[in-house]
Scaffold this active site. Sequence first.
Site, PDB file in Angstrom:
ATOM      1  N   THR A  80      45.356  34.648  60.736  1.00  0.00           N
ATOM      2  CA  THR A  80      45.428  36.070  59.890  1.00  0.00           C
ATOM      3  C   THR A  80      45.333  35.806  58.519  1.00  0.00           C
ATOM      4  O   THR A  80      45.044  36.548  57.823  1.00  0.00           O
ATOM      5  CB  THR A  80      46.820  36.436  60.541  1.00  0.00           C
ATOM      6  OG1 THR A  80      46.856  36.680  61.719  1.00  0.00           O
ATOM      7  CG2 THR A  80      46.913  37.882  59.854  1.00  0.00           C
TER       8      THR A  80
ATOM      9  N   ASP B 264      39.053  33.108  44.259  1.00  0.00           N
ATOM     10  CA  ASP B 264      40.272  32.338  44.559  1.00  0.00           C
ATOM     11  C   ASP B 264      41.392  32.172  43.195  1.00  0.00           C
ATOM     12  O   ASP B 264      40.874  32.065  42.102  1.00  0.00           O
ATOM     13  CB  ASP B 264      39.635  30.896  45.015  1.00  0.00           C
ATOM     14  CG  ASP B 264      39.261  30.979  46.230  1.00  0.00           C
ATOM     15  OD1 ASP B 264      39.853  31.733  47.226  1.00  0.00           O
ATOM     16  OD2 ASP B 264      38.082  30.324  46.307  1.00  0.00           O
TER      17      ASP B 264
ATOM     18  N   HIS C 141      37.749  38.150  49.216  1.00  0.00           N
ATOM     19  CA  HIS C 141      36.880  38.177  48.505  1.00  0.00           C
ATOM     20  C   HIS C 141      35.812  39.259  48.709  1.00  0.00           C
ATOM     21  O   HIS C 141      34.973  39.379  47.632  1.00  0.00           O
ATOM     22  CB  HIS C 141      36.184  36.596  49.093  1.00  0.00           C
ATOM     23  CG  HIS C 141      36.968  35.436  48.873  1.00  0.00           C
ATOM     24  ND1 HIS C 141      37.338  35.245  47.594  1.00  0.00           N
ATOM     25  CD2 HIS C 141      37.072  34.516  49.500  1.00  0.00           C
ATOM     26  CE1 HIS C 141      38.134  34.045  47.583  1.00  0.00           C
ATOM     27  NE2 HIS C 141      38.063  33.519  48.836  1.00  0.00           N
TER      28      HIS C 141
ATOM     29  N   HIS D 206      42.395  36.541  53.668  1.00  0.00           N
ATOM     30  CA  HIS D 206      42.066  36.011  52.242  1.00  0.00           C
ATOM     31  C   HIS D 206      40.489  36.335  52.204  1.00  0.00           C
ATOM     32  O   HIS D 206      40.027  36.501  51.336  1.00  0.00           O
ATOM     33  CB  HIS D 206      42.293  34.535  52.439  1.00  0.00           C
ATOM     34  CG  HIS D 206      41.680  33.707  51.243  1.00  0.00           C
ATOM     35  ND1 HIS D 206      42.481  33.453  50.084  1.00  0.00           N
ATOM     36  CD2 HIS D 206      40.615  33.151  51.146  1.00  0.00           C
ATOM     37  CE1 HIS D 206      41.709  32.704  49.230  1.00  0.00           C
ATOM     38  NE2 HIS D 206      40.608  32.461  49.895  1.00  0.00           N
ATOM     39  N   GLU D 207      39.779  35.830  53.140  1.00  0.00           N
ATOM     40  CA  GLU D 207      38.334  36.012  53.268  1.00  0.00           C
ATOM     41  C   GLU D 207      37.889  37.731  52.899  1.00  0.00           C
ATOM     42  O   GLU D 207      37.198  37.939  52.049  1.00  0.00           O
ATOM     43  CB  GLU D 207      37.507  35.540  54.433  1.00  0.00           C
ATOM     44  CG  GLU D 207      37.822  34.216  54.583  1.00  0.00           C
ATOM     45  CD  GLU D 207      37.432  33.190  53.358  1.00  0.00           C
ATOM     46  OE1 GLU D 207      36.518  33.589  52.623  1.00  0.00           O
ATOM     47  OE2 GLU D 207      38.056  32.044  53.178  1.00  0.00           O
TER      48      GLU D 207
END
Length: 193
Positions: free
Chosen positions: A123, A138, A132, A128-129
Amino acid sequence: MPLGTWLRAGTSAAALVLGMAGTATAAPAPAGTASTAQAAVVTLRYDDSRAAGWESAIAAGVASWNANVSSVRLVEAAPGSAAEIVIVATTGWPQATLGPVRPGRQVRVELGSQAVDQGYNKTRIAAHELGHSLGLPDTKPGPCSQLMSGSSAGTACTNAAPNTTERSRVQSTYASALAALAPTNGRTLVDAP
């Protein structure tokens, strides 16, 4: 009472009723204003039809972003329709195109099993992706409280919620009407440690 007095009284009463009716119909105007504000939300569609095994992690990541920002909303694309965020499962490290993605444009998110095999939380990876795709780079190294610290927070970290700074950046990116004209960065970020 003379007829003229009755007519004046009736006219005054009718004017009072009409005036009050005008006030009553004007009261819902703020709701119309709220609808205008809601219409300003940027809706981005995602396609996870090629992300077998990641469906619940993607749903939780999407729910996290939708709960934490109001200027952009992530929704699942109807089968066969276009999507701004294409999500696929891979055997490598997670990676994504750095956004911010705009309606009608497209970025790619790769949810890599290599990170899961090493103990990272699915998850957190998905959220996180998606970060982006929404334009966040990052922030490595970083603590678990920073969603965008990614793998540098370690395998024990399961935080899938953006912190105040991350929420604020995404919120402001999508809140501006001019932001809709900004190009997607297009750079792919690989999240290997």
